[in-house]
Design a protein around this motif. Sequence first.
Motif, PDB file in Angstrom:
ATOM      1  N   SER A 110       0.873  -1.183   0.000  1.00 25.83           N
ATOM      2  CA  SER A 110       0.000   0.000   0.000  1.00 25.83           C
ATOM      3  C   SER A 110       0.904   1.226   0.000  1.00 25.83           C
ATOM      4  CB  SER A 110      -0.900  -0.004   1.240  1.00 25.83           C
ATOM      5  OG  SER A 110      -1.570   1.234   1.345  1.00 25.83           O
ATOM      6  N   PHE A 111       0.990   1.867  -1.157  1.00 28.84           N
ATOM      7  CA  PHE A 111       1.820   3.069  -1.260  1.00 28.84           C
ATOM      8  C   PHE A 111       0.972   4.309  -0.958  1.00 28.84           C
ATOM      9  CE2 PHE A 111       4.303   0.231  -4.124  1.00 28.84           C
ATOM     10  CZ  PHE A 111       5.503   0.310  -3.427  1.00 28.84           C
ATOM     11  N   PRO A 112       1.618   5.391  -0.477  1.00 27.81           N
ATOM     12  CA  PRO A 112       0.878   6.634  -0.221  1.00 27.81           C
ATOM     13  C   PRO A 112       0.051   7.062  -1.439  1.00 27.81           C
ATOM     14  CG  PRO A 112       3.083   6.805   0.671  1.00 27.81           C
ATOM     15  CD  PRO A 112       3.036   5.506  -0.086  1.00 27.81           C
ATOM     16  N   THR A 155      -4.941   4.570   7.529  1.00 23.08           N
ATOM     17  CA  THR A 155      -5.379   4.276   6.155  1.00 23.08           C
ATOM     18  C   THR A 155      -4.383   3.446   5.341  1.00 23.08           C
ATOM     19  OG1 THR A 155      -4.567   6.467   5.556  1.00 23.08           O
ATOM     20  CG2 THR A 155      -6.949   6.247   5.924  1.00 23.08           C
ATOM     21  N   ASN A 156      -3.212   3.121   5.895  1.00 24.98           N
ATOM     22  CA  ASN A 156      -2.353   2.199   5.129  1.00 24.98           C
ATOM     23  C   ASN A 156      -2.742   0.752   5.410  1.00 24.98           C
ATOM     24  OD1 ASN A 156      -0.881   1.039   7.283  1.00 24.98           O
ATOM     25  ND2 ASN A 156       0.925   2.323   6.994  1.00 24.98           N
ATOM     26  N   SER A 157      -3.696   0.546   6.318  1.00 28.23           N
ATOM     27  CA  SER A 157      -4.041  -0.805   6.765  1.00 28.23           C
ATOM     28  C   SER A 157      -5.407  -1.244   6.238  1.00 28.23           C
ATOM     29  CB  SER A 157      -3.992  -0.837   8.297  1.00 28.23           C
ATOM     30  OG  SER A 157      -4.147  -2.156   8.760  1.00 28.23           O
ATOM     31  N   ILE A 158      -5.921  -2.300   6.873  1.00 29.56           N
ATOM     32  CA  ILE A 158      -7.194  -2.906   6.453  1.00 29.56           C
ATOM     33  C   ILE A 158      -8.311  -2.378   7.354  1.00 29.56           C
ATOM     34  CG2 ILE A 158      -8.415  -5.146   6.380  1.00 29.56           C
ATOM     35  CD1 ILE A 158      -5.597  -6.436   5.979  1.00 29.56           C
ATOM     36  N   PHE A 159      -9.494  -2.279   6.811  1.00 33.23           N
ATOM     37  CA  PHE A 159     -10.696  -1.975   7.600  1.00 33.23           C
ATOM     38  C   PHE A 159     -11.620  -3.180   7.493  1.00 33.23           C
ATOM     39  CE2 PHE A 159      -8.707   1.969   6.629  1.00 33.23           C
ATOM     40  CZ  PHE A 159      -8.920   2.769   7.737  1.00 33.23           C
ATOM     41  N   TYR A 160     -12.274  -3.580   8.609  1.00 37.79           N
ATOM     42  CA  TYR A 160     -13.069  -4.814   8.595  1.00 37.79           C
ATOM     43  C   TYR A 160     -14.277  -4.693   9.507  1.00 37.79           C
ATOM     44  CZ  TYR A 160     -10.707  -5.637  13.029  1.00 37.79           C
ATOM     45  OH  TYR A 160     -10.239  -5.500  14.314  1.00 37.79           O
ATOM     46  N   GLU A 161     -15.298  -5.492   9.204  1.00 40.70           N
ATOM     47  CA  GLU A 161     -16.440  -5.546  10.120  1.00 40.70           C
ATOM     48  C   GLU A 161     -16.112  -6.591  11.198  1.00 40.70           C
ATOM     49  OE1 GLU A 161     -20.061  -6.853   8.220  1.00 40.70           O
ATOM     50  OE2 GLU A 161     -19.120  -8.628   7.354  1.00 40.70           O
ATOM     51  N   ASN A 198      -4.370   5.324   1.006  1.00 42.00           N
ATOM     52  CA  ASN A 198      -3.344   5.450   2.040  1.00 42.00           C
ATOM     53  C   ASN A 198      -2.928   6.917   2.188  1.00 42.00           C
ATOM     54  OD1 ASN A 198      -1.029   5.475   3.569  1.00 42.00           O
ATOM     55  ND2 ASN A 198       0.017   3.855   2.431  1.00 42.00           N
ATOM     56  N   GLN A 199      -3.346   7.515   3.297  1.00 41.15           N
ATOM     57  CA  GLN A 199      -3.020   8.929   3.539  1.00 41.15           C
ATOM     58  C   GLN A 199      -2.011   9.097   4.664  1.00 41.15           C
ATOM     59  OE1 GLN A 199      -7.123  10.290   4.005  1.00 41.15           O
ATOM     60  NE2 GLN A 199      -7.048  11.163   1.935  1.00 41.15           N
ATOM     61  N   LYS A 202       3.190   6.711   4.652  1.00 43.79           N
ATOM     62  CA  LYS A 202       4.092   5.553   4.842  1.00 43.79           C
ATOM     63  C   LYS A 202       3.614   4.373   3.996  1.00 43.79           C
ATOM     64  CE  LYS A 202       6.514   7.365   8.271  1.00 43.79           C
ATOM     65  NZ  LYS A 202       7.826   7.935   7.954  1.00 43.79           N
ATOM     66  N   THR A 203       4.575   3.686   3.425  1.00 46.55           N
ATOM     67  CA  THR A 203       4.258   2.466   2.680  1.00 46.55           C
ATOM     68  C   THR A 203       3.933   1.342   3.665  1.00 46.55           C
ATOM     69  OG1 THR A 203       5.679   3.014   0.814  1.00 46.55           O
ATOM     70  CG2 THR A 203       5.282   0.674   1.202  1.00 46.55           C
ATOM     71  N   ARG A 204       2.901   0.607   3.354  1.00 41.14           N
ATOM     72  CA  ARG A 204       2.638  -0.636   4.116  1.00 41.14           C
ATOM     73  C   ARG A 204       2.918  -1.842   3.213  1.00 41.14           C
ATOM     74  NH1 ARG A 204      -1.949  -4.581   3.438  1.00 41.14           N
ATOM     75  NH2 ARG A 204      -3.354  -2.806   3.289  1.00 41.14           N
ATOM     76  N   ILE A 205       3.666  -2.796   3.773  1.00 38.59           N
ATOM     77  CA  ILE A 205       3.882  -4.079   3.086  1.00 38.59           C
ATOM     78  C   ILE A 205       3.408  -5.164   4.041  1.00 38.59           C
ATOM     79  CG2 ILE A 205       5.546  -5.563   1.891  1.00 38.59           C
ATOM     80  CD1 ILE A 205       7.445  -3.162   1.750  1.00 38.59           C
ATOM     81  N   SER A 206       2.711  -6.161   3.521  1.00 35.00           N
ATOM     82  CA  SER A 206       2.249  -7.256   4.389  1.00 35.00           C
ATOM     83  C   SER A 206       2.033  -8.509   3.559  1.00 35.00           C
ATOM     84  CB  SER A 206       0.939  -6.860   5.085  1.00 35.00           C
ATOM     85  OG  SER A 206      -0.057  -6.591   4.119  1.00 35.00           O
TER      86      SER A 206
END
Length: 238
Positions: A110-112, A155-161, A198-199, A202-206
């Motif tokens: 997830s890049f900015p 916002t670089n991560s996941i959102f879930y119910e 992603n705001q 920072k880059t997220r890698i997973s």
Amino acid sequence: MIQIHEFENPFPELIKTIFESKYEFYENLNVLHQILETPLISEEDKVYHKQIHGWQNDRNSIFIKDFHEYVDKHPEFNKTYHKFIKEYIQPLFPQETQLVIQKTPNIRFSFPDAAAIGCDPKDPESIIGLHCDSNFGHNENEMNFVVPITKMFSTNSIFYEPIIDSQIDPTNFENLKLKENQFLQAYFNKLKHCNKINQTGKTRISFDIRIIPYSKYMANLDFFTGTKFELGKYYIVL
Ligand SMILES: [Fe+2]
């Protein structure tokens, strides 16, 4: 349905070597987007990484190709991956002597100003890629694991119910926060999840890893036979 486990994460060190050897990139991986500003990346790849794609072509990243090349050439990756499964995942399934595991983890970047997954025309505003994995033909006995290579937050991560069929508006979903020494276990087969732009700067890698208890796989062989989910293709037994 959602659990966070602590562990000693061996993967960031391995993933760093991909970018050190190919791009001479020695900075923290959370600023990996800086290499998009260098001549090391083609114009086409720069453009690709600065926009949102449909989910059909969200895997065309040069960095995803780099990862797969690395896995093919460096047996230590699979050695480390299998050790991680034995040490940290297998104990979560005490009834099972074997697990059916995704052969190679999916790596996500997830890049900015972009997102780690593709979008869908039906996505609500400000939401990217709203789905649960059963929408994409995954078996209901599958459990999801998310392993961070860089810290996952905001916002670089996941959102879930938090519960199945919650009817919660996706803009109010829970935000997954993971430090590098934590991984997530979640039933994303039925829990809806998504990304946002992603705001964070920072880059997220997973990694995403899908696991099925061996006994459940064998009890549902008809489901898998003749599909891309057959043993040896998408999954292996460990
Ligand atoms: Fe998913």
